[in-house]
Design an enzyme around this catalytic site. Sequence first.
Site, PDB file in Angstrom:
ATOM      1  N   THR A 145     -61.155  -5.705 -25.129  1.00  0.00           N
ATOM      2  CA  THR A 145     -59.970  -6.188 -25.834  1.00  0.00           C
ATOM      3  C   THR A 145     -59.285  -5.057 -26.612  1.00  0.00           C
ATOM      4  O   THR A 145     -59.933  -4.350 -27.375  1.00  0.00           O
ATOM      5  CB  THR A 145     -60.377  -7.286 -26.830  1.00  0.00           C
ATOM      6  OG1 THR A 145     -61.125  -8.270 -26.128  1.00  0.00           O
ATOM      7  CG2 THR A 145     -59.170  -7.924 -27.482  1.00  0.00           C
ATOM      8  N   GLU A 146     -57.995  -4.902 -26.386  1.00  0.00           N
ATOM      9  CA  GLU A 146     -57.166  -3.911 -27.086  1.00  0.00           C
ATOM     10  C   GLU A 146     -57.687  -2.488 -26.884  1.00  0.00           C
ATOM     11  O   GLU A 146     -57.448  -1.614 -27.707  1.00  0.00           O
ATOM     12  CB  GLU A 146     -57.077  -4.202 -28.596  1.00  0.00           C
ATOM     13  CG  GLU A 146     -56.885  -5.668 -28.987  1.00  0.00           C
ATOM     14  CD  GLU A 146     -55.484  -6.198 -28.717  1.00  0.00           C
ATOM     15  OE1 GLU A 146     -54.694  -5.453 -28.116  1.00  0.00           O
ATOM     16  OE2 GLU A 146     -55.196  -7.350 -29.095  1.00  0.00           O
ATOM     17  N   LEU A 147     -58.416  -2.263 -25.793  1.00  0.00           N
ATOM     18  CA  LEU A 147     -59.043  -0.974 -25.501  1.00  0.00           C
ATOM     19  C   LEU A 147     -59.960  -0.495 -26.634  1.00  0.00           C
ATOM     20  O   LEU A 147     -60.154   0.716 -26.827  1.00  0.00           O
ATOM     21  CB  LEU A 147     -57.990   0.106 -25.170  1.00  0.00           C
ATOM     22  CG  LEU A 147     -57.138  -0.110 -23.923  1.00  0.00           C
ATOM     23  CD1 LEU A 147     -56.390   1.177 -23.583  1.00  0.00           C
ATOM     24  CD2 LEU A 147     -57.959  -0.536 -22.717  1.00  0.00           C
ATOM     25  N   ILE A 148     -60.526  -1.446 -27.356  1.00  0.00           N
ATOM     26  CA  ILE A 148     -61.426  -1.081 -28.455  1.00  0.00           C
ATOM     27  C   ILE A 148     -62.707  -0.467 -27.884  1.00  0.00           C
ATOM     28  O   ILE A 148     -63.300  -1.005 -26.950  1.00  0.00           O
ATOM     29  CB  ILE A 148     -61.752  -2.320 -29.329  1.00  0.00           C
ATOM     30  CG1 ILE A 148     -60.484  -2.774 -30.076  1.00  0.00           C
ATOM     31  CG2 ILE A 148     -62.869  -2.007 -30.329  1.00  0.00           C
ATOM     32  CD1 ILE A 148     -60.615  -4.125 -30.736  1.00  0.00           C
ATOM     33  N   SER A 347     -57.742 -12.216 -30.021  1.00  0.00           N
ATOM     34  CA  SER A 347     -57.338 -11.208 -31.004  1.00  0.00           C
ATOM     35  C   SER A 347     -55.947 -11.474 -31.582  1.00  0.00           C
ATOM     36  O   SER A 347     -55.669 -11.114 -32.726  1.00  0.00           O
ATOM     37  CB  SER A 347     -57.380  -9.817 -30.370  1.00  0.00           C
ATOM     38  OG  SER A 347     -56.401  -9.715 -29.354  1.00  0.00           O
TER      39      SER A 347
END
Lengths: 419, 427
Positions: A145-148, A347
């Site tokens: 998610t979100e390139l986390i 998110s």
Amino acid sequence: MKAVCFYFQVHQPFRLRTYRFFDIGKNHDYFDEYANRFIMQQVAEKCYLPANKVLLNLIKTFGEDFKVSFSISGTAMEQFGKYAPKVLESFQALAKTGSVEFLAETYAHSLASLHGRDEFSRQVERHVGKVRELFGQKPETFRNTELIYSNDIGNMVSDMGYRTMITEGAKHILGWKSPNLLYCSATSPKLKLLLKNFQMSDDIAFRFSERRWSEWPLTAEKFAGWIQGLAPKDEVVNLFLDYETFGEHQWAETGIFDFLKAFPALMIKRTPIRFKTPSELAGELQPAASLNVPYPISWADEERDLTAWLGNEMQDEAFRKIFDLEPMLMAINDPEMISEWRRLQTSDHFYYMCTKWFSDGTVHRYFNPYESPYDAFINYMNVVSDFGIRVDQKYAGMPADRLKRVRKKASTTPKKKSA
Amino acid sequence: MKVLMFGWEFPPHISGGLGTASYGLTKALLKAGVEIIFVVPKAYGDESPGSVRLVNASDVAVDITDEVYKAHWNKISFMEVDSSLLPYSTEDEYFRIVEQLEAGASRETVSLSSQKYAFSGGYGKNLMEEVRRYALVGAAIARQHDFDLIHSHDWLAYMAGVEAKKVSGKPLVVHMHATEFDRSGENVNQSVYEIERGGMEAADKVIAVSNLTRNIVINRYGIDPAKVITVHNGVEPSDSNRSIDTQKHVKEKIVTFLGRITFQKGPEYFVEAAKKVLKQDPNVRFVMAGSGDLLPKMIRRVAELGISTRFHFTGFLKGDDVDKMFGMSDVYVMPSVSEPFGISPLEAMRSNVPVIISKQSGVSEVLKHAIKVDFWDIDAMADAIHALLKYESLPKTFKEFGKEEVDNIKWDQAGLKVRDVYEKLNC
């Protein structure tokens, strides 16, 4: 330069309806059916359908030379099924070509990786199941998610059996290093990392129609020229974009679809550079170095950190409250409730509560249906309050012997990592 | 640059926002290097009329404790215009005075040419006469003094400004702190309206305290938009040395309305929202502090709703009692139907109290760390109250950001903007 890697993120959250505190204990209908349907259908018309058509044509024209990858959140896939079955069909048509790689992520586009291993891996499993069901492919590359990404997250992803992961080419991590190379995790060296070239990705995603930008208008020729002009040592340009860039963030009138058509054609006709998927690249390239990422990075804002979703008091309380319910929900094991719980983990809900956008400009505002982070928080917490009451009630109503088993099991599972 | 400024009240003789605003702006302008001759009508009894007295700053009872400003005050000249005018102290009184006028209280014809009349006719019998007399003073002062520009605060001082402009030919700025529509809803007093409009038409620039007010000026008074500029008010820095006893003697959380209990302030929406909150959670106390013509109606409504044991009226509060009230409060609500600016939420935030404000207030244009609702949306209001009481991180976030935000809403910025307006007019 050997390749260009296109990865498109497709995601739609289940948006919440206006849920007042009067509703708590009475109304258990949390999601804004109307808005979700409306937005899905609108984005389908403006983006998903026309963009898929362009990609399908490119694949048909250039065969092996043109490949792309997608990560589609579970909540988006569900909403295709509910509101836009044609979109689903068009993605399935792309899957059939064999030139499209589907990535694994958390089912609900969740921040679970920052909470702990259990729910994180359950959601990835669920997502993978859905991708197999719809597209007949077992994902081999992971996208969080979100390139986390952080060392800890890399370890978990590696433990789940993934050998490739994509993340942000954050400047403060890379330093002098180029994002246009393959890397590996410092703590799990078997996990290879492909990094977003944020400069060039954002040229398309954010600056494409910006008339004040000195490079406007961005033509396929110009962009292809930039890629050819990169350092000879560079191996791959990772263009990681929200799919909604095409037709939604950048309207069709800006020429974004023409760009999407012309740029690959130009590259393939005039250069030896080809379009490849993350798994292919991870197999072909050698890691240039390992990356040590002790604190999570993401693809958001200037900071490239977590502060768009977590960090202010409200976001932290909301995050705590939603994950506090995990042990009880796992004990109850009601698929309906778990599904609702996951939709609340998305998110986006936390993004809406960000107080940064007071200073951090327009991007946050554009994606935010709430007038202020306070409104977003209040609405979310009202929903979570009601959901919590239902979980409590159901848990209290469980037979004693089942509870005992659950407690015993809970006490033997390792302690969760804190975010 | 020297400015001839006409006001109506000035600290410590203030009754409301106008005096506070004039004070804050004047200080900021002085700091920005503008010289000011501030004219206020003042009523100290029976001094012989007809004389304009130039008073030294040290003789004027202005409460300046701040060292920084002491030097500046030497640059300001105060003029007291002797008249019977007591600044109106409450909305009620304002209406009474205006009604007097409507009832046809004796009205003498005042004209500029009748110099000898100006200050010899005893005390004015109504507000309008005072306003006219003030206009004559304006003309007289304009003749006697040297200045570059005229600035009038609110309609009471508009005619003075207009006369001063006629005599001197200097540019005029009029400052809209509140319009007649804000004070009276749709039942505007036609004479007041005419003075406001006349003043704005004669002026070279109109300053509005919010975009909300600017829109009223443009739409309801037909003033050329190009002439109207918004300059948001500032707020005085908090006085950290004061310690107020803020001990709470009840265990429940307290939700407060503080202001005049008049139509403009929307007290009935607060009462209805209270009912909604109490229905879900009886362990909350609501306080309505203030007085005004709607007070009896509010008391009756609270009784009718059966929430009297949880809903309290304090009557009019002033001075330390206001601070005490804020100190005891967990939430402050300003449900104003129409509020040109609205300084009280800023005072609440300075006391670390989270605020819910109506979108129909000028202050909502400058505040980020406040919950904003439409004044009529009692569901949203009740929901916001409930959330502030129930979800711990919400008041924490407000405390973290709110005080800082308020401390940054400075008069200095307003002062610079106004100076900018002056400079453009003078070149």
